[in-house]
Design a protein around this motif. Structure first.
Motif, PDB file in Angstrom:
ATOM      1  N   ASN A 239       5.223   0.492   7.953  1.00  0.00           N
ATOM      2  CA  ASN A 239       4.649   1.640   7.250  1.00  0.00           C
ATOM      3  C   ASN A 239       4.990   2.910   8.020  1.00  0.00           C
ATOM      4  O   ASN A 239       5.445   2.853   9.167  1.00  0.00           O
ATOM      5  N   ILE A 240       4.787   4.054   7.379  1.00  0.00           N
ATOM      6  CA  ILE A 240       5.224   5.322   7.961  1.00  0.00           C
ATOM      7  C   ILE A 240       4.376   5.753   9.148  1.00  0.00           C
ATOM      8  O   ILE A 240       4.775   6.642   9.892  1.00  0.00           O
ATOM      9  N   TYR A 241       3.232   5.120   9.366  1.00  0.00           N
ATOM     10  CA  TYR A 241       2.343   5.488  10.469  1.00  0.00           C
ATOM     11  C   TYR A 241       2.641   4.692  11.734  1.00  0.00           C
ATOM     12  O   TYR A 241       2.699   5.239  12.824  1.00  0.00           O
ATOM     13  N   ASP A 242       2.831   3.387  11.589  1.00  0.00           N
ATOM     14  CA  ASP A 242       3.077   2.513  12.737  1.00  0.00           C
ATOM     15  C   ASP A 242       4.558   2.366  13.059  1.00  0.00           C
ATOM     16  O   ASP A 242       4.904   2.054  14.188  1.00  0.00           O
ATOM     17  N   ASN A 243       5.423   2.558  12.080  1.00  0.00           N
ATOM     18  CA  ASN A 243       6.846   2.290  12.248  1.00  0.00           C
ATOM     19  C   ASN A 243       7.732   3.422  11.752  1.00  0.00           C
ATOM     20  O   ASN A 243       8.651   3.187  10.975  1.00  0.00           O
ATOM     21  N   PRO A 244       7.530   4.666  12.195  1.00  0.00           N
ATOM     22  CA  PRO A 244       8.358   5.767  11.689  1.00  0.00           C
ATOM     23  C   PRO A 244       9.830   5.600  12.071  1.00  0.00           C
ATOM     24  O   PRO A 244      10.709   6.134  11.404  1.00  0.00           O
ATOM     25  N   GLU A 245      10.094   4.831  13.107  1.00  0.00           N
ATOM     26  CA  GLU A 245      11.477   4.616  13.539  1.00  0.00           C
ATOM     27  C   GLU A 245      12.300   3.870  12.488  1.00  0.00           C
ATOM     28  O   GLU A 245      13.525   3.980  12.460  1.00  0.00           O
TER      29      GLU A 245
ATOM     30  N   TYR B 124      18.487  -1.618   0.367  1.00  0.00           N
ATOM     31  CA  TYR B 124      17.799  -0.362   0.100  1.00  0.00           C
ATOM     32  C   TYR B 124      16.426  -0.355   0.748  1.00  0.00           C
ATOM     33  O   TYR B 124      15.733  -1.357   0.769  1.00  0.00           O
ATOM     34  N   ARG B 125      16.029   0.837   1.254  1.00  0.00           N
ATOM     35  CA  ARG B 125      14.689   1.018   1.816  1.00  0.00           C
ATOM     36  C   ARG B 125      13.998   2.156   1.100  1.00  0.00           C
ATOM     37  O   ARG B 125      14.618   3.164   0.795  1.00  0.00           O
ATOM     38  N   PHE B 126      12.692   1.979   0.881  1.00  0.00           N
ATOM     39  CA  PHE B 126      11.906   2.976   0.182  1.00  0.00           C
ATOM     40  C   PHE B 126      10.536   3.109   0.839  1.00  0.00           C
ATOM     41  O   PHE B 126      10.042   2.180   1.456  1.00  0.00           O
ATOM     42  N   VAL B 127       9.934   4.280   0.659  1.00  0.00           N
ATOM     43  CA  VAL B 127       8.553   4.503   1.050  1.00  0.00           C
ATOM     44  C   VAL B 127       7.737   4.517  -0.238  1.00  0.00           C
ATOM     45  O   VAL B 127       8.117   5.173  -1.207  1.00  0.00           O
ATOM     46  N   VAL B 128       6.637   3.779  -0.249  1.00  0.00           N
ATOM     47  CA  VAL B 128       5.769   3.736  -1.420  1.00  0.00           C
ATOM     48  C   VAL B 128       4.918   5.004  -1.418  1.00  0.00           C
ATOM     49  O   VAL B 128       4.254   5.307  -0.437  1.00  0.00           O
ATOM     50  N   ARG B 129       4.971   5.759  -2.504  1.00  0.00           N
ATOM     51  CA  ARG B 129       4.245   7.027  -2.632  1.00  0.00           C
ATOM     52  C   ARG B 129       3.393   7.008  -3.891  1.00  0.00           C
ATOM     53  O   ARG B 129       3.591   6.182  -4.779  1.00  0.00           O
ATOM     54  N   PHE B 130       2.496   7.962  -3.973  1.00  0.00           N
ATOM     55  CA  PHE B 130       1.659   8.141  -5.159  1.00  0.00           C
ATOM     56  C   PHE B 130       1.779   9.583  -5.588  1.00  0.00           C
ATOM     57  O   PHE B 130       1.726  10.491  -4.774  1.00  0.00           O
ATOM     58  N   GLY B 131       1.955   9.818  -6.877  1.00  0.00           N
ATOM     59  CA  GLY B 131       2.024  11.187  -7.370  1.00  0.00           C
ATOM     60  C   GLY B 131       2.756  11.273  -8.682  1.00  0.00           C
ATOM     61  O   GLY B 131       2.953  10.290  -9.372  1.00  0.00           O
ATOM     62  N   LYS B 132       3.207  12.471  -8.998  1.00  0.00           N
ATOM     63  CA  LYS B 132       3.896  12.730 -10.251  1.00  0.00           C
ATOM     64  C   LYS B 132       5.392  12.701  -9.994  1.00  0.00           C
ATOM     65  O   LYS B 132       5.882  13.314  -9.055  1.00  0.00           O
ATOM     66  N   CYS B 133       6.099  11.965 -10.804  1.00  0.00           N
ATOM     67  CA  CYS B 133       7.550  11.898 -10.643  1.00  0.00           C
ATOM     68  C   CYS B 133       8.175  11.471 -11.968  1.00  0.00           C
ATOM     69  O   CYS B 133       7.478  11.262 -12.946  1.00  0.00           O
ATOM     70  N   GLY B 134       9.486  11.328 -11.977  1.00  0.00           N
ATOM     71  CA  GLY B 134      10.186  10.904 -13.197  1.00  0.00           C
ATOM     72  C   GLY B 134       9.787   9.507 -13.603  1.00  0.00           C
ATOM     73  O   GLY B 134       9.501   8.658 -12.778  1.00  0.00           O
TER      74      GLY B 134
ATOM     75  N   PHE C 166       0.830  -1.198   0.000  1.00  0.00           N
ATOM     76  CA  PHE C 166       0.000   0.000   0.000  1.00  0.00           C
ATOM     77  C   PHE C 166       0.866   1.250   0.000  1.00  0.00           C
ATOM     78  O   PHE C 166       2.021   1.230   0.437  1.00  0.00           O
ATOM     79  N   GLU C 167       0.274   2.331  -0.456  1.00  0.00           N
ATOM     80  CA  GLU C 167       0.889   3.643  -0.354  1.00  0.00           C
ATOM     81  C   GLU C 167       1.178   3.900   1.130  1.00  0.00           C
ATOM     82  O   GLU C 167       0.345   3.647   1.985  1.00  0.00           O
ATOM     83  N   GLY C 168       2.385   4.360   1.438  1.00  0.00           N
ATOM     84  CA  GLY C 168       2.781   4.602   2.823  1.00  0.00           C
ATOM     85  C   GLY C 168       3.541   3.447   3.442  1.00  0.00           C
ATOM     86  O   GLY C 168       4.068   3.570   4.545  1.00  0.00           O
ATOM     87  N   ASP C 169       3.615   2.313   2.752  1.00  0.00           N
ATOM     88  CA  ASP C 169       4.396   1.186   3.268  1.00  0.00           C
ATOM     89  C   ASP C 169       5.887   1.478   3.129  1.00  0.00           C
ATOM     90  O   ASP C 169       6.314   2.195   2.220  1.00  0.00           O
ATOM     91  N   ILE C 170       6.657   0.908   4.031  1.00  0.00           N
ATOM     92  CA  ILE C 170       8.114   0.957   3.940  1.00  0.00           C
ATOM     93  C   ILE C 170       8.536  -0.415   3.428  1.00  0.00           C
ATOM     94  O   ILE C 170       8.202  -1.437   4.028  1.00  0.00           O
ATOM     95  N   VAL C 171       9.222  -0.417   2.298  1.00  0.00           N
ATOM     96  CA  VAL C 171       9.636  -1.670   1.678  1.00  0.00           C
ATOM     97  C   VAL C 171      11.149  -1.730   1.616  1.00  0.00           C
ATOM     98  O   VAL C 171      11.827  -0.711   1.594  1.00  0.00           O
ATOM     99  N   LYS C 172      11.668  -2.955   1.597  1.00  0.00           N
ATOM    100  CA  LYS C 172      13.109  -3.162   1.575  1.00  0.00           C
ATOM    101  C   LYS C 172      13.466  -4.132   0.462  1.00  0.00           C
ATOM    102  O   LYS C 172      12.763  -5.109   0.234  1.00  0.00           O
ATOM    103  N   SER C 173      14.558  -3.838  -0.205  1.00  0.00           N
ATOM    104  CA  SER C 173      15.112  -4.729  -1.209  1.00  0.00           C
ATOM    105  C   SER C 173      16.617  -4.709  -1.035  1.00  0.00           C
ATOM    106  O   SER C 173      17.227  -3.638  -1.126  1.00  0.00           O
ATOM    107  N   GLN C 174      17.206  -5.833  -0.770  1.00  0.00           N
ATOM    108  CA  GLN C 174      18.639  -5.944  -0.517  1.00  0.00           C
ATOM    109  C   GLN C 174      19.016  -4.959   0.594  1.00  0.00           C
ATOM    110  O   GLN C 174      18.543  -5.083   1.696  1.00  0.00           O
TER     111      GLN C 174
END
Length: 156
Positions: free
Chosen positions: A146-152, A94-104, A84-92
């Motif tokens: 996710n950014i709401y339950d796990n901001p740490e 790297y960590r990313f936050v899933v967002r929705f919007g306009k980007c490259g 879901f949007e707002g989830d924190i995901v990890k690959s190898q």
């Protein structure tokens, strides 16, 4: 076809609610400067209620915290968990936050030919300069919070 699903945290129980999303304006505005106040707008997730003996199901609307509402990306992580949007995901490493919007266009996860869609935003600690960071490329993402339950997780 992609499943359309939203989640949000209940204002009463602080639990995650999954279903359809609706902004409920509690009254209609009149002409002129009449504008809705914050307490006249509710953000709700609609879910099917229980029905028995082939009776029609009713819809239940659960009021949710507006800032926690996020849409399902249509993709799942390596464990089958919906992303879901707002989830924190990890690959190898790297960590990313899933967002929705306009980007490259190199950041798009899903749909709309490079204008608006889901994308991965580096968490601020991840050095992802020049990295192709879309979910399709990584393929082995796992949801770690996710950014709401796990901001740490973004501060580690």
């Amino acid at each position: 076809m992609r499943e359309i699903l939203f989640r949000g945290k209940s204002t009463e129980t602080n639990q995650w609610i999954y279903g359809g999303f609706h902004i409920w304006e509690k009254r209609q505005t009149c002409f002129g400067d009449d504008k809705l106040k914050d307490d006249e707008i509710s953000y709700v997730i609609t879910v099917n209620s229980f029905a028995d003996w082939n009776m029609p199901r009713t819809m239940q609307a659960v009021e949710v915290i507006a800032d926690t509402v996020g849409q399902y990306t249509g993709l799942a992580d390596v464990n089958g968990q919906k992303i879901f949007e707002g989830d924190i995901v990890k690959s190898q490493n790297y960590r990313f936050v899933v967002r929705f919007g306009k980007c490259g266009s190199n950041k798009f996860v899903n749909y709309n030919n490079g204008y608006i869609g889901f994308y991965l935003e580096p968490d601020g600690k991840t050095n992802a300069h020049g990295l192709r960071n879309d979910i399709c490329y990584f393929g082995n993402l796992s949801v770690i919070g996710n950014i709401y339950d796990n901001p740490e997780l973004l501060e580690e």
